[in-house]
Design a protein around this motif. Structure first.
Motif, mmCIF file in Angstrom:
data_model
loop_
_atom_site.group_PDB
_atom_site.id
_atom_site.type_symbol
_atom_site.label_atom_id
_atom_site.label_comp_id
_atom_site.label_asym_id
_atom_site.label_seq_id
_atom_site.Cartn_x
_atom_site.Cartn_y
_atom_site.Cartn_z
ATOM 1 N N GLY A 61 0.844 -1.198 0.000
ATOM 2 C CA GLY A 61 0.000 0.000 0.000
ATOM 3 C C GLY A 61 0.873 1.239 0.000
ATOM 4 O O GLY A 61 0.658 2.186 0.745
ATOM 5 N N ASP A 82 1.102 -1.272 -4.732
ATOM 6 C CA ASP A 82 -0.148 -0.562 -4.459
ATOM 7 C C ASP A 82 -1.177 -0.965 -5.505
ATOM 8 O O ASP A 82 -0.837 -1.298 -6.637
ATOM 9 C CB ASP A 82 0.069 0.958 -4.484
ATOM 10 N N ALA A 134 -2.976 -6.266 -2.068
ATOM 11 C CA ALA A 134 -2.386 -6.764 -0.823
ATOM 12 C C ALA A 134 -3.142 -7.973 -0.268
ATOM 13 O O ALA A 134 -2.609 -8.695 0.572
ATOM 14 C CB ALA A 134 -2.363 -5.641 0.220
ATOM 15 N N ALA A 150 1.599 0.868 5.902
ATOM 16 C CA ALA A 150 1.266 2.159 6.501
ATOM 17 C C ALA A 150 -0.123 2.601 6.026
ATOM 18 O O ALA A 150 -0.358 2.734 4.828
ATOM 19 C CB ALA A 150 2.308 3.215 6.117
HETATM 20 C C1 SAM Z 1 -4.602 5.632 3.102
HETATM 21 S S1 SAM Z 1 -3.545 5.301 1.731
HETATM 22 C C2 SAM Z 1 -1.986 5.086 2.537
HETATM 23 C C3 SAM Z 1 -0.844 5.129 1.590
HETATM 24 C C4 SAM Z 1 0.574 5.168 2.190
HETATM 25 N N1 SAM Z 1 0.990 3.910 2.739
HETATM 26 C C5 SAM Z 1 0.689 6.246 3.216
HETATM 27 O O1 SAM Z 1 0.890 5.941 4.396
HETATM 28 O O2 SAM Z 1 0.589 7.429 2.834
HETATM 29 C C6 SAM Z 1 -4.035 3.639 1.342
HETATM 30 C C7 SAM Z 1 -3.298 3.067 0.145
HETATM 31 O O3 SAM Z 1 -3.628 1.678 0.034
HETATM 32 C C8 SAM Z 1 -3.844 1.382 -1.316
HETATM 33 N N2 SAM Z 1 -4.691 0.194 -1.379
HETATM 34 C C9 SAM Z 1 -6.019 0.092 -1.125
HETATM 35 N N3 SAM Z 1 -6.424 -1.187 -1.271
HETATM 36 C C10 SAM Z 1 -5.323 -1.894 -1.610
HETATM 37 C C11 SAM Z 1 -5.086 -3.265 -1.901
HETATM 38 N N4 SAM Z 1 -6.066 -4.178 -1.869
HETATM 39 N N5 SAM Z 1 -3.822 -3.649 -2.211
HETATM 40 C C12 SAM Z 1 -2.808 -2.753 -2.259
HETATM 41 N N6 SAM Z 1 -2.990 -1.448 -2.005
HETATM 42 C C13 SAM Z 1 -4.213 -1.030 -1.684
HETATM 43 C C14 SAM Z 1 -4.466 2.634 -1.900
HETATM 44 O O4 SAM Z 1 -4.355 2.670 -3.311
HETATM 45 C C15 SAM Z 1 -3.672 3.707 -1.185
HETATM 46 O O5 SAM Z 1 -2.502 4.013 -1.887
#
Ligand code: SAM
Length: 251
Positions: A61, A82, A134, A150
């Motif tokens: 993510g 991501d 993920a 995160a």
């Molecule tokens: C709240 S943001 C946090 C991003 C980063 N880790 C941060 O702390 O700024 C959530 C992230 O998770 C990603 N995301 C949501 N569902 C996901 C999945 N099933 N697999 C991978 N990434 C995912 C979104 O695209 C987004 O970039």
């Protein structure tokens, strides 16, 4: 529409990850301790002294990748994954070119052109970005000395499925860092899949309880800490949150 594919969120996250402190928060009386969150997820949660030489890290993510680059200060190889195609395209441009242009939101339709830049001392060749889910990661990712998640867990439709894959991804003695404000919303996670934030059998169940239930067999909880973070939505609106970091060691 996935909000993490929109222009608005892409610009918001580029500023969140790469904006200078005085640009993100030009108010001396604001919550300065909440700045530089992706950097602090690494600097305050990773035990760099415990890493083997040429450690491998995974940032699940990763969004536009700042924490992925920060992990490359300590690890020989870092993979950022991501679900958002646009976030990964931006992260990959940052990897290849070291910078990317974007429009910072100011007020209504008013914006300011900005440049996001990877700190030049970071070896970008150590980093690789790819799209992925993920909760359904590809085979052959290999094993990692560090896995960072995160602000991801409360954005997954099935967080337990993601957690169930972790024992196979983290080397014995390896570090797992999970940070989250535990903002459970049914638009992302059906209520039956929430890790905590509800009453069961007359008892309040917290997300920390849910994480321990899912992870304790394979991971030892080493430390917890509060990690405030600040997302600037526009010139006069900011989201201030306090994530909880739980730091685990693979048994
Ligand atoms: C709240 S943001 C946090 C991003 C980063 N880790 C941060 O702390 O700024 C959530 C992230 O998770 C990603 N995301 C949501 N569902 C996901 C999945 N099933 N697999 C991978 N990434 C995912 C979104 O695209 C987004 O970039």
């Amino acid at each position: 529409m996935n909000i993490y594919e929109t222009d608005r969120l892409l610009a918001e996250y580029l500023l969140f990850h790469y904006g200078a402190p005085e640009e993100v928060l030009p108010h001396a009386d604001g919550p300065c301790s909440a700045l530089d969150y992706p950097q602090r997820c690494v600097s305050e949660c990773l035990d760099a002294a415990r890493l083997p030489a040429n450690a491998r890290a995974l940032d699940l993510g990763c969004a536009v990748g700042r924490a992925t680059f920060e992990l490359a200060r300590h690890c020989g190889e870092v993979i950022g994954i991501d679900f958002s195609r646009r976030f990964i395209e931006a992260a990959d441009t940052l990897r290849a070119a070291g910078e990317i242009e974007y429009l910072r939101a100011d007020e209504g339709a008013l914006t300011t052109p900005r440049l996001a830049v990877v700190p030049p001392e970071i070896d970008r060749a150590r980093v690789h970005f790819e799209t992925g889910d993920a909760t359904d990661l590809r085979d052959h990712l290999g094993a990692f000395d560090v896995v960072l998640m995160a602000n991801l867990i409360d954005r997954l439709s099935d967080p337990r499925r993601c957690l169930a894959r972790l024992p196979g991804l983290v080397n014995p003695g390896g570090q797992l860092i999970i940070t989250s404000p535990y903002t459970w919303l049914e638009e992302f996670t059906p209520r039956e899949n929430w890790l905590g934030g509800f009453v069961r059998d007359g008892r309040r169940v917290t997300t920390r309880d849910g994480l321990e239930a899912a992870l304790a067999k394979d991971f030892q909880l080493i430390a917890t800490r509060d990690l405030p973070f600040l997302i600037r939505e526009h010139a006069r609106k900011f989201q201030w949150s306090v994530a909880e970091a739980t730091i685990w060691r693979r048994r």
